[in-house]
Scaffold this motif. Sequence first.
Motif, PDB file in Angstrom:
ATOM      1  N   ARG A 141     -46.753  -0.226 -13.187  1.00 16.58           N
ATOM      2  CA  ARG A 141     -46.710   0.848 -13.347  1.00 16.58           C
ATOM      3  C   ARG A 141     -47.624   2.099 -13.706  1.00 16.58           C
ATOM      4  O   ARG A 141     -46.786   2.842 -13.094  1.00 16.58           O
ATOM      5  N   LEU A 142     -47.940   1.814 -14.451  1.00 10.39           N
ATOM      6  CA  LEU A 142     -48.932   2.134 -15.396  1.00 10.39           C
ATOM      7  C   LEU A 142     -50.183   2.872 -13.991  1.00 10.39           C
ATOM      8  O   LEU A 142     -50.887   3.840 -14.701  1.00 10.39           O
ATOM      9  N   ARG A 143     -49.970   2.214 -13.152  1.00  9.60           N
ATOM     10  CA  ARG A 143     -51.160   2.239 -12.224  1.00  9.60           C
ATOM     11  C   ARG A 143     -52.711   1.214 -13.080  1.00  9.60           C
ATOM     12  O   ARG A 143     -53.931   2.832 -12.583  1.00  9.60           O
ATOM     13  N   ASP A 163     -44.579  -4.213 -15.716  1.00 12.59           N
ATOM     14  CA  ASP A 163     -45.132  -2.340 -16.784  1.00 12.59           C
ATOM     15  C   ASP A 163     -45.972  -2.043 -16.381  1.00 12.59           C
ATOM     16  O   ASP A 163     -46.015  -0.890 -16.205  1.00 12.59           O
TER      17      ASP A 163
END
Lengths: 515, 293
Positions: free
Chosen positions: A452-454, A449
């Motif tokens: 995905r937020l980099r 997760d």
Amino acid sequence: MDPNGGDERDRQAHLLNTGHADEPKRQAVGGEFLAHILRIAAAKSRRFAQAKRPDVQDAKGDDELFHGMKVTTSETAGNSYCSRGQMDLQHKLEILADAAKYDASCASSGAARKDSRGSAGVGSTGGAGICHSYAPDGRCISLLKVLLTNACLYDCHYCINRRSSNVQRVRFTPDEVVRITLDFYKRNYIEGLFLSSGIIRSADYTMELVIAVARKLREEHHFGGYIHLKTIPEASAALIEMAGRYADRISINIELPTQQGLAKLAPEKNLSRTQDAMGHIRGKIDERHAEKRKPDAPKPPPFATGQSTQMLVGADDSTDAVILRRADVLYGEYRLRRVYYSGFSPIPEPSALLPIQPPPLVREHRLYQADWLLRFYGFKVDEIANDAAPNLDLQLDPKLAWALRNRTVFPADINKASREILLRVPGLGVRNVERILGARRYTRLRLADLLRLRVPMKKLLPFIIAADHTPARLGLDDDALRARFLPPPRQAELNFDAPPPPVSGDIESVRSGDL
Amino acid sequence: MRTVVIQPVFAEWRKSARELLALRVPPEDVLWSDEAQEPGLFAPTVDASPRAAVPKVPPAFLDLARSVAAHCDARRWGVLYRVLWRLTHGGERHLLAVATDRDVRQLQQWCKAIGRDIHKMHAFVRFRLVGRDEATGREQFAAWFEPEHRIVHLAAGFFEKRFAGMDWSILTPHGCAHWDGSLLHFTPGVPRSAAPDDDALDDLWRTYYRSIFNPARLKVRAMQSEMPKKYWKNLPEATLIADLIAKSSGRVEKMLRTELRPAKPAPKNAYLDSLRVLNTPERPPPDEPPQTP
């Protein structure tokens, strides 16, 4: 996402019943459009000379003040951008933009919302500012940043325009600045004007000239774009108020964080007077704010929505702690919107009183990072820089440096830790903290997760616990953990377009932290 | 499995999505694709489709969808429909709050790309003066811009507010926007050759750009991350960049070799005298935090 604010958020849109007017549907005007294109094609073959505006103004009369400084003013420049007028205007713009470029302030955000619909003029403000271009120094160009004149009575040794410098002195007439501003604005080169000036004759006299430009723009040309006026602390209160009436932002540069520094390098300036003037401006801004809140009072006249300032870094021997403490006072006591830090940069007219070697650019960068921590992350100055460690670590960002000094706070569980703690996790920015807080109400967050937020995982991992991650114990010995975050030994900027950096010692000093 | 071919505008997707949702067609049974031909100027009015009960969605989703619709990625319709399905039939009404969800994240990234594209259009459009309306006396400007996505509609309102006092056209390959003082209207895309190449003011602007650059702070990467090269061909100032970079180190070396200037004595000036008086009886330096004004 929702421009209409909180009330709208509760509204439930009905997917079925909104079958109209979502896309701005306007009627096609085919014939007109063709004619328009044809006009453009015709225009391509010839240059349109600028419309003429009779705005010659006599600007002579100060030459005798400067004891040998040649001040060029002109009466030819008013008429046309072509021929000699243009050459002359171009020459002045070259000098007066060059003279203004050491001011780091560039913001065009935070102004009151206004636009040009229903007026004869152009211009809008409000919302985020726009950077219309970028120079190869990485700085944004959002405003036409110029001086009215670079002639100056003061002798500030870090400044190219000080009276001891031998630069050529020129001066715009107010009308010239008005015209360039409008013409640049209409071409969408700029967000507005940032006008400053060398001090000629007296503070009040200079302020009046600066205000004249803003007044003409607002009242004669209905200009609604952004105006930032530099004010002079010694100018009379009435003039500063008038500047605030026309400007979206006003600023006074504090330049150095201590009175001792000013006494040595800018003998005409004074810290108390500068702060007094900032206090006066703050009072006016607050006053206007209070009036606006009164329910049935008439709309008060406009006033600047904020003030900012600039501090030079590396021109005197002030430490980062001294600089940040001063910034903290300015934010706290005077409600400044922004403090800009400007690394002292070599100028073509170096002073005998100043170090020739500039500070590493990264020092300025670290100060901005620290400034952000103070304003948005709940840090106190003493946590970032204090008497024991008065300067920021040039190799690590200040948040990471703080985390390494305060390892007992970590690891933080991203599924449980408070907002305050999450904001202190290296690698997590304000927006990602909000995303994490929102998402974890519904799901247990795992490393995928976060990916995905980099977020920068390498930086983050030692400091957090996730559903599927527990860091190896932080009890790694100090240097080993710190060393993981240091830049690789040869970290010259990978930039194949650029020639070798300007000064060979620079990269070296950036890395070593030696000034 | 069914294939839905739509014109690439939000209204068209919404119309089809409503129908599919009413028929309870799950997202994995739909293939979306853009109609090859550019849409007419405006989406045809929505016909009276069967008004089956379609569940409500959060307004934030419509904002997101309207923005994502302008993106050029062919997968956007499918992802939008899947999220719509999950919000409604999927029982995940809170889905948009889960920023770490794969679909939500994807939509947000597309939305961000659109926001950036709009922002860059607001920044990098360069108007050129093409004439003056003889009847109204208003100046007329035209600009050429190449956005990455279909954002002309979304970006045009800003220009209307800012440049209400002049006539203008912004021409792009995806569509054009025009303002004549009273009406903002849109026409189909045009080729580059339709737009004017330059403006008499470009030289003065380049002079400014050259002069505001500080050669002692070269940061080419920082510039390029905010002003990528793809925009350069339509920016009059960009022609200077290579030369400014090439000459910067020479300019700095010259500064560093310059002989130091001694301080000059203050000229006789009444104002300076008054400052000197103010400055000599030294007020206590405010090293303690000063009093609240």
